[in-house]
Design a protein around this motif. Structure first.
Motif, short mmCIF file in Angstrom:
data_model
loop_
_atom_site.label_atom_id
_atom_site.label_comp_id
_atom_site.label_asym_id
_atom_site.label_seq_id
_atom_site.Cartn_x
_atom_site.Cartn_y
_atom_site.Cartn_z
N TRP A 95 19.33 -8.63 -3.57
CA TRP A 95 20.07 -7.57 -4.26
C TRP A 95 20.49 -6.45 -3.32
CZ3 TRP A 95 15.11 -9.10 -5.19
CH2 TRP A 95 14.08 -8.21 -4.88
N GLY A 96 20.31 -6.64 -2.00
CA GLY A 96 20.93 -5.76 -1.02
C GLY A 96 20.07 -4.72 -0.34
N VAL A 97 18.81 -4.60 -0.69
CA VAL A 97 17.96 -3.62 -0.01
C VAL A 97 17.11 -4.31 1.05
CG1 VAL A 97 17.85 -2.10 -2.02
CG2 VAL A 97 16.02 -3.77 -1.62
N ARG A 98 16.63 -3.53 2.00
CA ARG A 98 15.69 -4.01 3.02
C ARG A 98 14.40 -3.27 2.76
NH1 ARG A 98 15.42 -7.02 7.42
NH2 ARG A 98 14.52 -6.24 9.37
N ARG A 99 13.28 -4.01 2.62
CA ARG A 99 12.04 -3.35 2.20
C ARG A 99 10.82 -4.13 2.63
NH1 ARG A 99 10.70 -4.63 -4.00
NH2 ARG A 99 10.80 -6.88 -3.88
N PHE A 100 9.67 -3.44 2.51
CA PHE A 100 8.37 -4.06 2.69
C PHE A 100 7.38 -3.31 1.81
CE2 PHE A 100 8.31 -0.62 5.74
CZ PHE A 100 7.00 -0.18 5.78
N PHE A 101 6.23 -3.93 1.54
CA PHE A 101 5.16 -3.28 0.80
C PHE A 101 4.01 -3.03 1.75
CE2 PHE A 101 5.95 -5.38 -3.65
CZ PHE A 101 7.26 -4.92 -3.64
N VAL A 102 3.42 -1.85 1.66
CA VAL A 102 2.28 -1.49 2.48
C VAL A 102 1.19 -0.94 1.56
CG1 VAL A 102 3.20 0.82 2.99
CG2 VAL A 102 1.50 -0.19 4.51
N ARG A 103 -0.07 -1.29 1.86
CA ARG A 103 -1.19 -0.77 1.08
C ARG A 103 -1.68 0.51 1.74
NH1 ARG A 103 -3.48 -3.48 -2.75
NH2 ARG A 103 -3.07 -5.51 -1.80
N ALA A 104 -1.71 1.58 0.97
CA ALA A 104 -2.19 2.87 1.45
C ALA A 104 -3.71 2.91 1.36
CB ALA A 104 -1.59 3.99 0.60
N PRO A 105 -4.35 3.76 2.16
CA PRO A 105 -5.79 3.96 1.98
C PRO A 105 -6.05 4.32 0.51
CG PRO A 105 -5.04 5.03 3.97
CD PRO A 105 -3.80 4.57 3.23
N GLY A 106 -7.03 3.69 -0.09
CA GLY A 106 -7.30 3.89 -1.51
C GLY A 106 -6.78 2.76 -2.36
N GLY A 107 -5.92 1.90 -1.78
CA GLY A 107 -5.51 0.70 -2.48
C GLY A 107 -4.12 0.66 -3.09
N ASN A 108 -3.45 1.80 -3.20
CA ASN A 108 -2.12 1.80 -3.82
C ASN A 108 -1.12 1.08 -2.93
OD1 ASN A 108 -2.59 3.34 -6.22
ND2 ASN A 108 -2.84 5.12 -4.90
N VAL A 109 -0.24 0.30 -3.58
CA VAL A 109 0.82 -0.44 -2.87
C VAL A 109 2.11 0.35 -3.00
CG1 VAL A 109 2.16 -2.57 -2.79
CG2 VAL A 109 -0.32 -2.65 -3.19
N LEU A 110 2.74 0.60 -1.84
CA LEU A 110 4.01 1.32 -1.80
C LEU A 110 5.12 0.38 -1.38
CD1 LEU A 110 1.68 3.46 -1.32
CD2 LEU A 110 3.42 4.83 -0.22
N ASN A 111 6.26 0.49 -2.04
CA ASN A 111 7.48 -0.24 -1.71
C ASN A 111 8.29 0.68 -0.81
OD1 ASN A 111 9.86 -1.81 -1.81
ND2 ASN A 111 10.50 -0.89 -3.74
#
Length: 117
Positions: A95-111
């Motif tokens: 759909w045209g975006v460039r992205r990755f997911f990273v896990r922050a300290p504490g467990g939350n996943v960020l896009n």
């Protein structure tokens, strides 16, 4: 990396069933996009917004926020260098975006996402 915007990602079981709460009740009147599994609603007046998703189309788990950055490749390299867990690799999505997911300290996943120019 410069962060341009952070958007809350709320998991809902059904986008259409949730839509009226966010549009009618909260007044987020502009559906910026709807891919069937993720949609963003924004107030034209204030710019306040939220993304609703049922799941992620390509990622192994749903993120809690989307972080829009001016240089997603540099953000990815820095996350790897710092030893953060990469949950979804740096990918140019259909759909045209460039992205990755990273896990922050504490467990939350960020896009972490960049939009092509």
């Amino acid at each position: 990396m410069r962060v341009n915007r952070i958007i809350a990602d709320l998991v809902v079981p059904d986008l259409e069933a949730a839509k009226s709460f966010y549009t009618d009740y909260l007044g987020l009147d502009d559906e910026e996009f709807n891919l069937g599994w993720v949609a963003r609603y924004t107030s034209r007046e204030t710019g306040a917004n939220v993304q609703l998703l049922t799941s992620d189309a390509t990622g192994p788990e749903a993120p809690v926020v989307s972080v829009l950055t001016d240089d997603v490749d540099a953000a990815y390299a820095e996350a790897v260098e710092r030893g953060y867990e990469i949950v979804h690799p740096l990918t140019t999505e259909a759909w045209g975006v460039r992205r990755f997911f990273v896990r922050a300290p504490g467990g939350n996943v960020l896009n972490v996402v960049g939009h092509p120019d």
